[in-house]
Design a protein around this motif. Structure first.
Motif, mmCIF file in Angstrom:
data_model
loop_
_atom_site.group_PDB
_atom_site.id
_atom_site.type_symbol
_atom_site.label_atom_id
_atom_site.label_comp_id
_atom_site.label_asym_id
_atom_site.label_seq_id
_atom_site.Cartn_x
_atom_site.Cartn_y
_atom_site.Cartn_z
ATOM 1 N N GLY A 286 17.270 -21.345 -85.709
ATOM 2 C CA GLY A 286 16.259 -21.293 -84.662
ATOM 3 C C GLY A 286 15.242 -22.383 -84.895
ATOM 4 N N ALA A 287 14.863 -23.087 -83.836
ATOM 5 C CA ALA A 287 13.927 -24.205 -83.992
ATOM 6 C C ALA A 287 12.850 -24.145 -82.928
ATOM 7 C CB ALA A 287 14.676 -25.531 -83.904
ATOM 8 N N ALA A 288 11.629 -24.431 -83.350
ATOM 9 C CA ALA A 288 10.500 -24.565 -82.426
ATOM 10 C C ALA A 288 9.929 -25.962 -82.611
ATOM 11 C CB ALA A 288 9.442 -23.510 -82.710
ATOM 12 N N ILE A 289 9.892 -26.738 -81.536
ATOM 13 C CA ILE A 289 9.480 -28.139 -81.602
ATOM 14 C C ILE A 289 8.130 -28.320 -80.913
ATOM 15 C CG2 ILE A 289 10.111 -30.517 -81.073
ATOM 16 C CD1 ILE A 289 13.015 -29.572 -80.801
ATOM 17 N N VAL A 290 7.233 -29.017 -81.593
ATOM 18 C CA VAL A 290 5.940 -29.385 -81.003
ATOM 19 C C VAL A 290 5.909 -30.906 -80.897
ATOM 20 C CG1 VAL A 290 3.439 -29.250 -81.183
ATOM 21 C CG2 VAL A 290 4.851 -27.379 -82.076
ATOM 22 N N TYR A 291 6.002 -31.421 -79.653
ATOM 23 C CA TYR A 291 5.969 -32.865 -79.467
ATOM 24 C C TYR A 291 4.546 -33.391 -79.666
ATOM 25 C CZ TYR A 291 10.708 -32.595 -77.606
ATOM 26 O OH TYR A 291 12.057 -32.391 -77.465
ATOM 27 N N ALA B 167 0.127 -29.870 -75.561
ATOM 28 C CA ALA B 167 -1.249 -29.389 -75.354
ATOM 29 C C ALA B 167 -1.709 -28.489 -76.494
ATOM 30 C CB ALA B 167 -1.332 -28.632 -74.036
ATOM 31 N N LEU B 168 -0.764 -27.969 -77.277
ATOM 32 C CA LEU B 168 -1.135 -27.081 -78.385
ATOM 33 C C LEU B 168 -2.006 -27.765 -79.421
ATOM 34 C CD1 LEU B 168 2.140 -25.066 -79.123
ATOM 35 C CD2 LEU B 168 0.029 -24.233 -78.087
ATOM 36 N N TRP B 169 -1.840 -29.087 -79.576
ATOM 37 C CA TRP B 169 -2.625 -29.801 -80.582
ATOM 38 C C TRP B 169 -4.125 -29.680 -80.312
ATOM 39 C CZ3 TRP B 169 -0.080 -30.751 -84.728
ATOM 40 C CH2 TRP B 169 1.257 -31.188 -84.707
ATOM 41 N N THR C 127 1.737 -20.680 -87.273
ATOM 42 C CA THR C 127 2.167 -19.294 -87.110
ATOM 43 C C THR C 127 2.940 -19.110 -85.815
ATOM 44 O OG1 THR C 127 0.267 -18.493 -88.377
ATOM 45 C CG2 THR C 127 1.377 -16.905 -86.961
ATOM 46 N N ARG C 128 2.448 -19.704 -84.723
ATOM 47 C CA ARG C 128 3.135 -19.563 -83.436
ATOM 48 C C ARG C 128 4.522 -20.190 -83.491
ATOM 49 N NH1 ARG C 128 0.509 -21.217 -77.659
ATOM 50 N NH2 ARG C 128 -0.854 -19.505 -78.296
ATOM 51 N N ALA C 129 4.609 -21.397 -84.032
ATOM 52 C CA ALA C 129 5.906 -22.067 -84.093
ATOM 53 C C ALA C 129 6.886 -21.313 -84.983
ATOM 54 C CB ALA C 129 5.721 -23.495 -84.602
ATOM 55 N N VAL D 28 22.740 -23.521 -82.805
ATOM 56 C CA VAL D 28 21.311 -23.822 -82.812
ATOM 57 C C VAL D 28 20.718 -23.376 -81.504
ATOM 58 C CG1 VAL D 28 19.566 -25.646 -82.896
ATOM 59 C CG2 VAL D 28 21.617 -25.846 -84.301
ATOM 60 N N VAL D 29 19.619 -22.657 -81.573
ATOM 61 C CA VAL D 29 18.844 -22.312 -80.390
ATOM 62 C C VAL D 29 17.433 -22.822 -80.629
ATOM 63 C CG1 VAL D 29 17.961 -20.493 -78.899
ATOM 64 C CG2 VAL D 29 20.229 -20.267 -79.925
ATOM 65 N N LYS D 30 16.922 -23.603 -79.688
ATOM 66 C CA LYS D 30 15.607 -24.220 -79.910
ATOM 67 C C LYS D 30 14.697 -24.004 -78.717
ATOM 68 C CE LYS D 30 17.147 -28.763 -78.297
ATOM 69 N NZ LYS D 30 17.299 -30.181 -78.627
ATOM 70 N N SER D 31 13.421 -24.167 -78.976
ATOM 71 C CA SER D 31 12.413 -24.024 -77.942
ATOM 72 C C SER D 31 11.372 -25.110 -78.154
ATOM 73 C CB SER D 31 11.776 -22.638 -78.021
ATOM 74 O OG SER D 31 10.703 -22.518 -77.097
ATOM 75 N N VAL D 32 10.853 -25.637 -77.050
ATOM 76 C CA VAL D 32 9.798 -26.645 -77.106
ATOM 77 C C VAL D 32 8.475 -25.971 -76.750
ATOM 78 C CG1 VAL D 32 8.926 -28.804 -76.139
ATOM 79 C CG2 VAL D 32 11.392 -28.491 -76.500
ATOM 80 N N LEU D 33 7.476 -26.162 -77.610
ATOM 81 C CA LEU D 33 6.162 -25.542 -77.388
ATOM 82 C C LEU D 33 5.193 -26.536 -76.742
ATOM 83 C CD1 LEU D 33 5.726 -23.587 -80.728
ATOM 84 C CD2 LEU D 33 6.772 -22.839 -78.600
#
Length: 367
Positions: A322-327, A331-333, A341-343, A362-367
């Motif tokens: 499982g992957a969580a990506i923050v580009y 806006a989260l920055w 914690t959220r990621a 692989v299952v991923k999500s972009v935050l």
């Protein structure tokens, strides 16, 4: 009760242990206290120069041309070294070793030109150098310093006895006190610091794989996030779980199961290690926080399954990721939220989705 052989082996391990000068320099340069330490070193260095000036006014000091010129040279070098401590980053191996050698030789030269009555007291300066060696040099360099300091102190005691009318009992007392300060304290402190450091580091590590544990991950993860933000890079949290691990233990035994856990840890480290931090957070679960470019992040994540696969393995395994990506432009920055914690929660949820879908994916999500 520890055997003499065990104590001897522990002492040998202490003496031969590697010392990471690069890590020490990076640590000092990345912490606000590092600058404070450099200022302290500069002040102590200047104090050495001040002592050389004050000694010129002593009634018994040598006023020969050689003595005066040498003190002038030492004063100039002290000012240069102090300026370097203030204006330059904390030095690496060459710099800290060179400083210790400079301080040792400077103190020894003072013994030759200062009044003989001050010789034992002058040797107490080796205690300050010993403190520096305790925290910033390897055990081998510390021992070299201690041998040099003890030899100089003994020589000073012999010279004092031969060149001045001094009570022998008083001389022995003063010499012993100085020897305890310059040798006993640094040696004991270094042994204690080594033990505490090893205990501290082990408390951050998983004993089976050598990876970080959850506590170690929490201590190191912020650096990855800050690096990603400062350099406009993507940051991703990966949760990796070995599929059907219980069946491996049931079929092959716990020893083989441990071997699988270690093998997966090693391959994950080889694939992800240079991009961030990696931890074992559960029996067969790993968590990585990585930072890389937007073009590379997907390849890095999807490459995990390929990195873990080897046809020569006696026990073949698959993983759910499982992957969580923050580009970098997320806006989260700019929001007042705990991104880590959220990621992590999102990545964990994605891992369970991958597992529910049959694993090996692989299952991923972009935050």
């Amino acid at each position: 009760m520890n055997s003499p052989g065990g104590s001897r082996n522990a002492l040998v391990r202490w003496f031969l242990q590697p010392f990471d000068y690069a890590w020490m320099a990076d640590f000092q340069n990345s912490r606000p206290t590092g600058r404070l330490i450099r200022w302290v070193m500069a002040v102590l260095t200047l104090n050495y120069g001040a002592l050389a000036v004050v000694s010129l006014f002593s009634v018994d000091t040598s006023r020969s041309v050689v003595a005066i010129v040498w003190k002038a040279v030492m004063l100039v070098m002290v000012v240069v070294v102090a300026a370097a401590w203030i204006t330059r980053p904390f030095p690496g191996r060459f710099g800290v070793v060179a400083f210790a050698v400079f301080a040792d030789l400077g103190t020894a030269s003072a013994l030759l030109i200062n009044p003989i009555a001050d010789a034992i007291l002058t040797c107490a300066l080796f205690a300050v150098i010993g403190t520096f060696c305790t925290f910033f040099l390897s055990p081998r360099w510390l021992v070299a310093h201690l041998l040099f300091a003890v030899a100089c102190t003994v020589a000073a005691a012999v010279a004092t006895h031969g060149g001045a009318d001094v009570d022998i009992a008083s001389l022995i007392f003063r010499t012993n006190v100085v020897l305890l300060a310059i040798a006993g304290v640094p040696l004991t402190s270094h042994l204690l610091v080594t033990v505490l450091t090893e205990d501290a580091r082990s408390s951050f590590l998983d004993p089976l794989t050598g990876l970080l544990n959850r506590r170690g991950l929490d201590a190191d993860v912020d650096d990855v996030w800050l690096l990603g933000r400062d350099q406009d890079r993507c940051v991703a949290v990966l949760v990796v779980d070995i599929d059907r691990f219980k069946s491996i233990n049931d079929r092959y035994g716990h020893e083989e199961g441990d071997a699988v856990i270690v093998r997966v840890a090693e391959r994950l480290g080889s694939h992800l290690g240079e991009y961030g931090v990696l931890a074992r957070t559960g029996g067969e679960e790993y968590l990585a926080v990585v930072s890389t470019s937007r073009l590379h992040i997907d390849a890095l994540i999807h490459g995990v399954r390929r990195a873990l696969r080897d046809s020569a393995d006696s026990v073949s395994v698959t993983v759910s990721i499982g992957a969580a990506i923050v580009y970098w432009d997320s806006a989260l920055w700019d929001q007042d939220v705990d991104i880590v914690t959220r990621a992590t929660r999102v990545a964990d949820s994605m891992m369970y989705e991958a597992k529910a879908a049959g694993g090996d994916r692989v299952v991923k999500s972009v935050l």
